[in-house]
Design an enzyme around this catalytic site. Structure first.
Site, PDB file in Angstrom:
ATOM      1  N   LYS A   1       0.692  -1.217   0.022  1.00 14.50           N
ATOM      2  CA  LYS A   1      -0.044   0.015   0.141  1.00 14.50           C
ATOM      3  C   LYS A   1       0.822   1.254   0.095  1.00 14.50           C
ATOM      4  CE  LYS A   1      -2.371   0.416   3.707  1.00 14.50           C
ATOM      5  NZ  LYS A   1      -1.671   0.885   4.537  1.00 14.50           N
TER       6      LYS A   1
ATOM      7  N   THR B   1       3.811   1.434  -0.780  1.00 13.81           N
ATOM      8  CA  THR B   1       4.665   1.440  -2.012  1.00 13.81           C
ATOM      9  C   THR B   1       3.976   1.997  -3.172  1.00 13.81           C
ATOM     10  OG1 THR B   1       6.077  -0.273  -1.247  1.00 13.81           O
ATOM     11  CG2 THR B   1       6.094   0.029  -3.753  1.00 13.81           C
TER      12      THR B   1
ATOM     13  N   ARG C   1       2.113   8.927   6.774  1.00 13.68           N
ATOM     14  CA  ARG C   1       2.230   8.593   8.343  1.00 13.68           C
ATOM     15  C   ARG C   1       4.031   8.392   8.614  1.00 13.68           C
ATOM     16  NH1 ARG C   1      -0.746   3.767  10.183  1.00 13.68           N
ATOM     17  NH2 ARG C   1      -0.209   3.206   8.299  1.00 13.68           N
TER      18      ARG C   1
ATOM     19  N   LYS D   1       7.283  -5.770  11.286  1.00 12.65           N
ATOM     20  CA  LYS D   1       6.675  -5.454  10.088  1.00 12.65           C
ATOM     21  C   LYS D   1       7.662  -4.684   9.306  1.00 12.65           C
ATOM     22  CE  LYS D   1       2.554  -2.574   8.791  1.00 12.65           C
ATOM     23  NZ  LYS D   1       3.465  -1.376   8.150  1.00 12.65           N
TER      24      LYS D   1
ATOM     25  N   ALA E   1      -3.585   1.584  12.764  1.00 10.62           N
ATOM     26  CA  ALA E   1      -5.069   1.691  12.281  1.00 10.62           C
ATOM     27  C   ALA E   1      -5.707   0.285  12.985  1.00 10.62           C
ATOM     28  CB  ALA E   1      -5.369   1.590  10.772  1.00 10.62           C
TER      29      ALA E   1
ATOM     30  N   PHE F   1      -3.361  -0.204   7.218  1.00 11.00           N
ATOM     31  CA  PHE F   1      -3.840  -1.533   7.219  1.00 11.00           C
ATOM     32  C   PHE F   1      -5.021  -1.806   5.819  1.00 11.00           C
ATOM     33  CE2 PHE F   1      -1.976  -1.978  11.490  1.00 11.00           C
ATOM     34  CZ  PHE F   1      -1.005  -3.004  11.338  1.00 11.00           C
TER      35      PHE F   1
ATOM     36  N   PHE G   1       3.642  -8.891  -9.291  1.00 10.66           N
ATOM     37  CA  PHE G   1       4.619  -9.887  -9.037  1.00 10.66           C
ATOM     38  C   PHE G   1       4.980 -10.466 -10.238  1.00 10.66           C
ATOM     39  CE2 PHE G   1       3.430  -8.608  -4.728  1.00 10.66           C
ATOM     40  CZ  PHE G   1       4.261  -8.819  -3.864  1.00 10.66           C
TER      41      PHE G   1
ATOM     42  N   TRP H   1       7.196  -0.682  -7.736  1.00 11.88           N
ATOM     43  CA  TRP H   1       8.013  -1.462  -7.080  1.00 11.88           C
ATOM     44  C   TRP H   1       9.378  -1.613  -7.847  1.00 11.88           C
ATOM     45  CZ3 TRP H   1      10.777  -6.150  -6.966  1.00 11.88           C
ATOM     46  CH2 TRP H   1      11.728  -6.399  -5.917  1.00 11.88           C
TER      47      TRP H   1
END
Length: 556
Positions: free
Chosen positions: A71, A73, A94, A105, A273, A301, A381, A409
């Site tokens: 998210k 990224t 954030r 994480k 969140a 999230f 991917f 990415w």
């Protein structure tokens, strides 16, 4: 491909003054923290306050899985893509918490060639905002205990102290502690608790306050304890408000940094969140809207947590109206929701994809309930097959969503041009009719029930005896009009993290309720969620180091 930190450390950064020029920010309106990061001054906010607002784009996601969604990224890459298209855009994020950085994480700077830099600075200490919030939180705790020690003229009931100390680290042994041990001069012996800094009400207050006046108003309303008559004792009562505000003076100012492609990023605040409201500061978002034509922001999230709270708390309180939503998913995550183990996600599996895509379907339906146009993007991917991608695209179009592949990415802004084009077309052709999910007039129980049924898909809500008593107390204090902030696992639409996909036939179990009077919302804690996380058996901290030349390694 190189690791995220290797890519970030090889980047050629611009002086932050040159980045600011893209948003017409003057040199004297920056408060520099070295060459590559700065705070935006109050003078800037005052100068641009009458500018026309840009378009607001929220980036959210399906429920997170070990397979990854990307998210942040996507948010960073989308901002870079707008730059590629010659648009005046800024991404608003954030700040990362140290807890996840050293836990499991990782950081929150994006990934690959869609990163915010300087990556190490952002993830470690940054401009000191979190330290200021921690200090203000613990100052109030110290003043409260000192008041009791010095005679307790406010008649604070030590059994009804609700203010908790905090620190920005995962440390489970601090969840429930005893303080005041020793002799009489060491304070009253009592049970105490810690939360992680991102769960502190002061974090929420800083992120919802418009200015210093509003900050102090909110700080003063914090309920720290109750007296022997059951009446609230506030930060104003403890004469803590002014000193807390002094600690937060600089932390109130948003921070400006850049992406790998030198596009501007405003980073400010960082509530989680799953245990808080999950959005960057109102001040950062409103400033960005005055500086750019397009503002890309994110909420933490999955959409059941971050997006719901963005809409029902932040937008409601700040008068914001988003123009579009980007919903991020991956084929790998959808197959994981369909029951495929992590080790087998690279193999084509249309059966599992069809089983797991119900999670995406629920999030699409949820977002559409708010009246905002939705664009679904697949974070690409190498293992994705054409058949899988085509199936997801057709699925989304059948549900009235635009669709685009994101390759940010791997390719940075260039890999997000298709997505940016879809977002622009959506904003130009589809009108947003944003409205929160529920009105202020509902009772807290009705609000919690509405979110549980409409967003999570629950059959209903159960309350512990303690939670039910607290709801009655909140009603008696006249705070029932506040929105609700539900603390819930991020891994499932339910409050049981093992229930993947789109669970049905479940209830949401509220074990604790408390009011954040300064933040002006009611927190309902569900399931096994905790406001002070713990470290895993093998935390990320084990792999982080710094070499003899001062270069940090292992951060991700």
């Amino acid at each position: 491909m190189k690791s995220d930190i290797e890519i970030a450390q090889e980047a050629d950064l611009l002086h932050i003054g040159r980045v600011a020029e893209q948003l017409d920010i003057r040199e004297e309106e920056l408060e520099l923290y070295g060459k590559y990061k700065a705070k935006l001054s109050d003078e800037l906010s005052e100068r641009v306050k009458n500018n026309r607002d840009g378009k607001l784009i929220l980036v959210t996601a399906i429920n997170p899985t070990p397979a990854g969604e990307g998210k942040t990224t996507t948010s960073v890459g989308l901002g870079e893509a707008f730059g590629k298209l010659g648009k005046k855009a800024v991404t608003v994020l954030r700040e990362p918490s140290l807890g996840p950085c050293f836990g499991i994480k990782g950081g929150a700077a994006g990934g690959g060639y869609a990163q915010v830099v300087p990556m190490e600075d952002l993830n470690l200490h940054f401009t000191g905002d979190f330290h200021a919030i921690t200090s203000a939180n613990n100052l109030l705790a110290a003043l409260l205990d000192n008041h009791i020690q010095q005679g307790n003229s406010l008649r604070i009931d030590p059994r009804q102290i609700v203010w908790k100390r905090c620190m920005d680290m995962n440390d489970r042994v601090l969840r429930n502690i005893v303080v005041g041990l020793g002799n009489k001069m060491d304070g009253m012996v009592r049970e105490d608790h810690f939360v992680i800094t991102v769960a502190s009400e002061i974090m929420a207050i800083l992120c919802l306050a418009d200015d210093m006046h509003d900050l102090k108003r909110r700080l003063g309303k914090i309920i720290a304890a109750y007296n022997f008559d059951g009446e609230p004792v506030t930060a104003d009562d403890l004469q803590a408000t002014g000193a807390m505000a002094a600690l937060l003076r600089d932390a109130m100012k948003p921070n400006l940094i850049q992406t790998l492609e030198h596009t501007p990023v405003i980073v400010h605040g960082g509530p989680f969140a799953n245990i808080a409201h999950g959005c960057n500061s109102v001040r950062a978002t409103k400033t960005a809207l005055k500086l750019a034509d397009y503002v890309i922001t994110e909420a933490g999230f999955g959409a059941d947590l971050g997006a719901e709270k963005f809409f029902d708390i932040k937008c409601r309180k700040a008068g914001l109206a988003p123009d579009a939503v980007v919903l991020v998913a991956t084929i790998r995550a959808l197959k994981y929701n369909g029951g495929v183990p992590k080790a087998e996600l690279s193999a084509e599996n249309l059966t599992a994809l069809k089983a797991g895509i119900v999670n995406l379907e629920k999030h699409i339906g949820n977002l559409q309930k708010y009246g905002v146009p939705v664009v679904v993007t697949l974070n690409s991917f190498e293992s994705d097959t054409q058949a899988e991608t085509e199936y997801v695209e057709q699925f989304c179009r059948q549900r009235g969503c635009e669709f685009a592949i994101s390759e940010v990415w791997e390719k940075g802004g260039e890999g997000g041009v298709a997505l940016a084009g879809k977002v622009l077309a959506t904003i130009e052709t589809k009108e947003s009719h944003f409205a929160p999910l529920y009105p202020d007039e509902l009772t807290p129980e009705e609000k919690i029930g509405t979110v549980a049924r409409e967003i999570y898909g629950a059959d209903g809500v159960t309350y512990s005896a303690a939670a039910a008593r607290e709801l009655k107390k909140i009603a008696g204090m006249g705070m029932s009009s506040f929105p609700v902030c539900i603390a819930k696992t991020q891994y499932s639409l339910s409050d049981d993290q093992t229930k993947l996909g789109r669970p049905t036939g479940f209830t949401i179990n509220v074990r604790e309720v408390y009011v954040s009077a300064g933040a002006e919302f009611i927190v309902a804690v569900t399931g096994a969620i905790t406001t002070m996380p713990g470290l895993s058996k093998s935390p990320a901290a084990y792999g982080i180091d710094v070499n003899d030349d001062g270069m940090i390694t292992g951060l991700f």
